[in-house]
Design a protein around this motif. Sequence first.
Motif, PDB file in Angstrom:
ATOM      1  N   GLU A 299       0.831  -1.210   0.000  1.00 57.36           N
ATOM      2  CA  GLU A 299       0.000   0.000   0.000  1.00 57.36           C
ATOM      3  C   GLU A 299       0.865   1.259   0.000  1.00 57.36           C
ATOM      4  N   THR A 300       2.005   1.219   0.686  1.00 54.74           N
ATOM      5  CA  THR A 300       2.876   2.398   0.718  1.00 54.74           C
ATOM      6  C   THR A 300       3.393   2.723  -0.682  1.00 54.74           C
ATOM      7  N   ARG A 301       3.750   1.696  -1.452  1.00 57.57           N
ATOM      8  CA  ARG A 301       4.233   1.932  -2.822  1.00 57.57           C
ATOM      9  C   ARG A 301       3.112   2.497  -3.692  1.00 57.57           C
ATOM     10  N   ALA A 302       1.894   1.995  -3.476  1.00 57.78           N
ATOM     11  CA  ALA A 302       0.762   2.508  -4.255  1.00 57.78           C
ATOM     12  C   ALA A 302       0.534   3.985  -3.979  1.00 57.78           C
ATOM     13  N   LEU A 303       0.658   4.390  -2.718  1.00 58.39           N
ATOM     14  CA  LEU A 303       0.505   5.805  -2.374  1.00 58.39           C
ATOM     15  C   LEU A 303       1.610   6.637  -3.003  1.00 58.39           C
ATOM     16  N   TRP A 304       2.825   6.074  -2.995  1.00 59.65           N
ATOM     17  CA  TRP A 304       3.959   6.789  -3.594  1.00 59.65           C
ATOM     18  C   TRP A 304       3.732   7.011  -5.096  1.00 59.65           C
ATOM     19  N   LEU A 305       3.232   6.009  -5.782  1.00 53.52           N
ATOM     20  CA  LEU A 305       2.975   6.136  -7.212  1.00 53.52           C
ATOM     21  C   LEU A 305       1.841   7.109  -7.497  1.00 53.52           C
ATOM     22  N   ALA A 306       0.888   7.216  -6.546  1.00 51.56           N
ATOM     23  CA  ALA A 306      -0.247   8.123  -6.733  1.00 51.56           C
ATOM     24  C   ALA A 306       0.047   9.543  -6.278  1.00 51.56           C
ATOM     25  N   PHE A 307       1.156   9.729  -5.589  1.00 49.69           N
ATOM     26  CA  PHE A 307       1.525  11.038  -5.038  1.00 49.69           C
ATOM     27  C   PHE A 307       2.114  11.909  -6.154  1.00 49.69           C
ATOM     28  N   PRO A 308       1.781  13.198  -6.250  1.00 55.87           N
ATOM     29  CA  PRO A 308       0.896  13.948  -5.342  1.00 55.87           C
ATOM     30  C   PRO A 308      -0.529  14.132  -5.875  1.00 55.87           C
ATOM     31  N   ASP A 309      -0.803  13.576  -7.089  1.00 57.12           N
ATOM     32  CA  ASP A 309      -2.106  13.852  -7.695  1.00 57.12           C
ATOM     33  C   ASP A 309      -3.253  13.164  -6.961  1.00 57.12           C
TER      34      ASP A 309
END
Length: 536
Positions: free
Chosen positions: A353-363
């Motif tokens: 989940e942390t990697r998914a947030l990183w890939l979605a950051f910052p949009d």
Amino acid sequence: MLGKQRQIGHSAHVAILDARPELLDALTLLRERLAAARFPLELPGAERARRSSAELLSQLDGYLLPRLRQPDAPLLAVIGGSTGAGKSTLVNSLVGRRVSEAGVLRPTTRTPVLVCHPEDQGWFAGRRVLPQLGRVCGPRHEGEGRPALSVVTTRALPAGLALLDAPDIDSLVAGNRDLAADLFCAADIWVLVTTASRYADAVPWHLLRSAREYDVTLATVLDRVPHQIAAEVARHYGALLERAGLGSVPRFTVPELPESAGGSGLLPATAVAGLRAWLGQRAQDPAARADAVTRTARGAISSLRARVAELAGASAAQYAAAVRLGQRLDDAYAEAEQRVRACLKEGGLLTGETRALWLAFPDDASGDELLEALGQSLAGLLVEAVSAADERTTAAWADEPGAPAGGLDEDGGVAERVGVLARRLRRCLEDLAVEARIAAGARDDGDDGETAALLASSLLGGRSGAIAQQSLAGMLGPRHASRLREDGARQLRACVDRVLTAERKRRGAPLHSLTITAEPQVELIAALSSVRALHA
């Protein structure tokens, strides 16, 4: 006349015992070192070391130091033996009246009774000998509070001699056995009482071997011997003593009489005449008195070498075990630190989940969300590392004899403590981000949370952290971005160090609280060497 004899005896004692102030100082220092030595780890031989240390302290406090300070003090003869051997009856008979309870109830003597001439009462009313016991003048009934020494005076004893009726050395009550041992350690003369039915038992022979080891002035009484077998029993007992190297020990035989089983507690004067005469000579003949005191005192000092050396060895074993246990603990937590550092270097926190947030950051993911996820990942990594270190320590300590119990964490305790430090790290990174934006003159419409999230990603993202660092350089400039990462890395290292250090201390607390050092062994050997140099 008696005063003159005592003066002669005193001079002999000073010359023979070499009771110089230097020797007393050296023995006093040794006593302090013994009192400071502890054996807290349950190693093989630790319980024996504790008992030996207690016996040595008792002997130094109750006999050796007082005797060397006052060589002309009255002789103290302790009457001791097994349960039901007739010690109290023997003491009563030696003084010609009941001063100690004698009866069929065992153990009878629970409170030690000291009998002396009225002129000698002052020697024993204070704490010169047996300082751990209170004092009661006159007969004392059992159960009257804490252990005390009952001091009884009678003119039936010669001045210069005191008899002490000790508790049973094989008492079922541990406190009585320990007290009996202390009393023997405080004696100038040991009088061991055994019976025709028990003279071959292990308990009296253990005491006899101790007397031989310490070279004390010793006599033995074979009590309650039936007339029909008196000669045979006495001959066999003598043969056993001879075989044990104690053939020269004075032996006295007391026949079996109705009084032996209780009654008035008094035997006919003729039954104890030999022992009374022998004890009287020790007190009144200057040469015999000097021999008794000198032999026991010299024996006590000579016995210190082996006994203190053994305690020093036990102390060394304690320290060696503590070092091994501490090293096992340090190894486990050093491995935990290596695992944490390797994981951070390889970017092991940017998964799931942390990697998914990183890939979605910052949009599609905010800075707060990414920061929270990274903080939880770091906390999880640290908790896992600490738990593994604790398990490894527990397994390693299980292979070490004497490892202390405790130190294991309650459920959830590690996670709670690590979570607190991880949240503190997040606040530090947020503060650094704000300061960096101000220093760089970044646009006011920028997001401090995004800057902090990029900083955390650069620190915890491994290879992916390079992308976060490039973004920081674009926002703040290369110089400010580089300085921000250095400050953040310092805070991260401090956080990891605080966690692992605190948890290592928590796991090792049962060991570290014992404060086991190498000093006691060194100090015991040094103090013993000083005594030996003055008593060569």
